[in-house]
Design a protein around this motif. Structure first.
Motif, PDB file in Angstrom:
ATOM      1  N   THR A  11     -34.714 -37.493  27.467  1.00 13.72           N
ATOM      2  CA  THR A  11     -33.631 -36.754  26.819  1.00 13.72           C
ATOM      3  C   THR A  11     -33.093 -37.622  25.692  1.00 13.72           C
ATOM      4  OG1 THR A  11     -33.077 -35.747  28.940  1.00 13.72           O
ATOM      5  CG2 THR A  11     -31.477 -35.527  27.166  1.00 13.72           C
ATOM      6  N   HIS A  12     -33.281 -37.169  24.458  1.00 13.66           N
ATOM      7  CA  HIS A  12     -33.207 -38.095  23.331  1.00 13.66           C
ATOM      8  C   HIS A  12     -32.058 -37.808  22.378  1.00 13.66           C
ATOM      9  CE1 HIS A  12     -34.932 -40.982  20.458  1.00 13.66           C
ATOM     10  NE2 HIS A  12     -34.577 -40.111  19.522  1.00 13.66           N
ATOM     11  N   THR A  13     -32.040 -36.620  21.782  1.00 11.46           N
ATOM     12  CA  THR A  13     -31.097 -36.310  20.717  1.00 11.46           C
ATOM     13  C   THR A  13     -30.387 -34.997  21.008  1.00 11.46           C
ATOM     14  OG1 THR A  13     -32.595 -37.367  19.135  1.00 11.46           O
ATOM     15  CG2 THR A  13     -30.849 -36.011  18.218  1.00 11.46           C
ATOM     16  N   VAL A  14     -29.112 -34.920  20.627  1.00 11.40           N
ATOM     17  CA  VAL A  14     -28.346 -33.679  20.737  1.00 11.40           C
ATOM     18  C   VAL A  14     -27.712 -33.378  19.378  1.00 11.40           C
ATOM     19  CG1 VAL A  14     -27.872 -33.784  23.203  1.00 11.40           C
ATOM     20  CG2 VAL A  14     -26.392 -35.032  21.642  1.00 11.40           C
ATOM     21  N   TRP A  15     -27.664 -32.093  19.023  1.00 14.16           N
ATOM     22  CA  TRP A  15     -27.034 -31.711  17.749  1.00 14.16           C
ATOM     23  C   TRP A  15     -26.498 -30.300  17.872  1.00 14.16           C
ATOM     24  CZ3 TRP A  15     -27.320 -35.473  13.836  1.00 14.16           C
ATOM     25  CH2 TRP A  15     -26.594 -35.161  12.682  1.00 14.16           C
ATOM     26  N   LEU A  16     -25.282 -30.087  17.390  1.00 17.97           N
ATOM     27  CA  LEU A  16     -24.611 -28.793  17.481  1.00 17.97           C
ATOM     28  C   LEU A  16     -24.882 -27.974  16.220  1.00 17.97           C
ATOM     29  CD1 LEU A  16     -22.641 -27.632  19.658  1.00 17.97           C
ATOM     30  CD2 LEU A  16     -20.764 -28.383  18.177  1.00 17.97           C
ATOM     31  N   ASN A  17     -25.027 -26.637  16.371  1.00 18.51           N
ATOM     32  CA  ASN A  17     -25.159 -25.802  15.183  1.00 18.51           C
ATOM     33  C   ASN A  17     -23.805 -25.666  14.496  1.00 18.51           C
ATOM     34  OD1 ASN A  17     -23.873 -24.019  16.955  1.00 18.51           O
ATOM     35  ND2 ASN A  17     -25.182 -22.284  16.476  1.00 18.51           N
TER      36      ASN A  17
ATOM     37  N   ILE B   3     -41.732 -34.905  20.240  1.00 21.46           N
ATOM     38  CA  ILE B   3     -40.634 -34.687  19.303  1.00 21.46           C
ATOM     39  C   ILE B   3     -39.733 -35.918  19.290  1.00 21.46           C
ATOM     40  CG2 ILE B   3     -39.032 -33.667  20.966  1.00 21.46           C
ATOM     41  CD1 ILE B   3     -38.303 -31.601  18.804  1.00 21.46           C
ATOM     42  N   HIS B   4     -39.032 -36.138  18.169  1.00 21.75           N
ATOM     43  CA  HIS B   4     -38.099 -37.263  18.102  1.00 21.75           C
ATOM     44  C   HIS B   4     -36.704 -36.739  17.770  1.00 21.75           C
ATOM     45  CE1 HIS B   4     -36.873 -41.463  16.525  1.00 21.75           C
ATOM     46  NE2 HIS B   4     -36.811 -41.430  17.839  1.00 21.75           N
ATOM     47  N   ASN B   5     -36.271 -36.842  16.511  1.00 20.26           N
ATOM     48  CA  ASN B   5     -34.900 -36.504  16.160  1.00 20.26           C
ATOM     49  C   ASN B   5     -34.778 -35.088  15.611  1.00 20.26           C
ATOM     50  OD1 ASN B   5     -33.794 -39.042  16.823  1.00 20.26           O
ATOM     51  ND2 ASN B   5     -34.468 -39.886  14.874  1.00 20.26           N
ATOM     52  N   ILE B   6     -33.568 -34.531  15.730  1.00 24.82           N
ATOM     53  CA  ILE B   6     -33.240 -33.230  15.164  1.00 24.82           C
ATOM     54  C   ILE B   6     -31.970 -33.353  14.335  1.00 24.82           C
ATOM     55  CG2 ILE B   6     -32.027 -32.574  17.291  1.00 24.82           C
ATOM     56  CD1 ILE B   6     -32.706 -29.657  16.616  1.00 24.82           C
ATOM     57  N   TYR B   7     -31.935 -32.643  13.194  1.00 27.83           N
ATOM     58  CA  TYR B   7     -30.760 -32.571  12.334  1.00 27.83           C
ATOM     59  C   TYR B   7     -30.586 -31.110  11.942  1.00 27.83           C
ATOM     60  CZ  TYR B   7     -32.292 -37.421  11.899  1.00 27.83           C
ATOM     61  OH  TYR B   7     -32.730 -38.688  12.168  1.00 27.83           O
ATOM     62  N   VAL B   8     -29.364 -30.600  11.997  1.00 26.30           N
ATOM     63  CA  VAL B   8     -29.101 -29.193  11.714  1.00 26.30           C
ATOM     64  C   VAL B   8     -28.282 -29.071  10.446  1.00 26.30           C
ATOM     65  CG1 VAL B   8     -27.999 -27.075  12.524  1.00 26.30           C
ATOM     66  CG2 VAL B   8     -29.251 -28.527  14.137  1.00 26.30           C
TER      67      VAL B   8
END
Length: 336
Positions: free
Chosen positions: A142-148, A190-195
């Motif tokens: 469990t790596h990255t979290v990002w809110l819309n 998968i690695h990072n997420i950016y919204v």
């Protein structure tokens, strides 16, 4: 404030620093996952020459006007002795805070080996647990979290072979509901997420940069990709590490672990939709199960179900479609 996830360092939990004086940060609060043991000592400020295990903390900051002072002060939040307590696990992996996302008075913290948590930060000195989601404690990543942007859905990525993006409805905390998932391929990482707006930018290691339309968070659809990786595909740690979309020019800054920095132009006006239908034989008009549909420009392949039906998300525009099935002639057509 600064919010820190101490992955592999010290207490390996979530920390909050007051940056009123950037040259002298002060720890004001912390949170530990319920699967982590309690600390055996109260938080204290250690001397400037504190070390973080095997790491030299004095080299942990860059691009600071007074790096010697600021770097030392920035690690003064280290608050317990290295042998305070052993790591614990829910599954077979240690629980460690890896990433966090804060908006207003709510924080979401990703814990490798322990899912993610939602915290109420109304009182920064005493974060309160709102919800804990240990959706799969058998995996480490469990790596990255990002809110819309509307704050209704949280996107979570799992950094391990086969790990991918999950979408969680967070509108009615403490209730957390998983409503969608997306992956480029089951044998990738998968690695990072950016919204940014209705688009999610995913750094997907050997699968490069993937751009996902999240207009409907429950049904994310890929609309663009850029794969610069020059090695074989697979679930190993090479390729795209990060993809930063917030530049003045609009270019996405994409870092490659072997090939350096790439600047990628992404058409943010492209959106996605669903194409669905039924594949039948001719002239008998019988449904064809497991027929392969290949969308050549987008390098996407899907199969029909037992009733010959298919449904696939695609970016808007024209797509060349090849339909094939054993014992039948391949059909090539264009769909819009």
């Amino acid at each position: 404030y600064a919010y820190l996830s101490l992955w592999g360092v010290g207490t390996e939990d979530f920390r909050i620093l007051d940056l009123s004086d950037p040259l002298a940060p002060v720890e004001v609060g912390y949170y530990r996952h319920p699967g982590q043991p309690p600390l055996t000592e109260a938080p204290i400020n250690l001397p400037d020459n504190v070390t973080c295990g095997d790491h030299d903390c004095s080299k942990g900051c860059m691009n600071i006007p007074h790096p010697t002072v600021a770097a030392r002060q920035a690690v003064s939040y280290q608050s317990v002795s290295p042998d305070s307590s052993p790591k614990t696990t829910l599954g077979p992996f240690p629980i460690m805070a890896h990433d966090c996302y804060v908006r207003g008075d709510t924080a979401y913290v990703a814990f490798g080996g322990g899912g993610f948590v939602a915290l109420d930060l109304t009182d920064r000195s005493n974060p309160q647990e709102i919800a804990v989601e240990e959706y799969d404690a058998t995996v480490p990543g469990t790596h990255t979290v990002w809110l819309n942007d509307p704050g209704t859905h949280l996107f979570v990525t799992d950094e391990y072979p086969g790990g991918h993006m999950h979408t969680w409805d967070v509108q009615n905390l403490p209730t957390l509901t998983r409503v969608g998932e997306w992956e480029s391929h089951p044998d990738r990482i998968i690695h990072n997420i950016y919204v940014e707006g209705d688009l999610a930018f995913l750094a997907y290691y050997t699968d490069g940069l993937r751009v996902i339309d999240i207009t409907d968070p429950a049904e994310p659809i890929e609309v663009a990709y850029y794969d610069q990786h020059d090695g074989p595909p697979g679930s190993y740690y090479e390729g795209t590490f990060a993809a930063y979309p917030w530049t003045q020019s609009g270019a996405v800054l994409m870092s490659d672990m072997k090939r350096g920095l790439h600047l990628v132009d992404v058409d943010r006006s492209v959106r996605a939709g669903w194409l669905e239908g039924d594949i039948t034989s001719y002239p008998f008009i019988e449904p064809l199960a497991n027929a392969e549909l290949e969308f050549t420009e987008f390098r996407k392949i899907v199969e029909t179900d037992a009733a010959g039906h298919f449904r696939v998300g695609l970016p808007e525009g024209d797509h060349t479609l090849k339909i094939s099935q054993y014992g039948y002639r391949t059909l090539t057509t264009v769909v819009t």
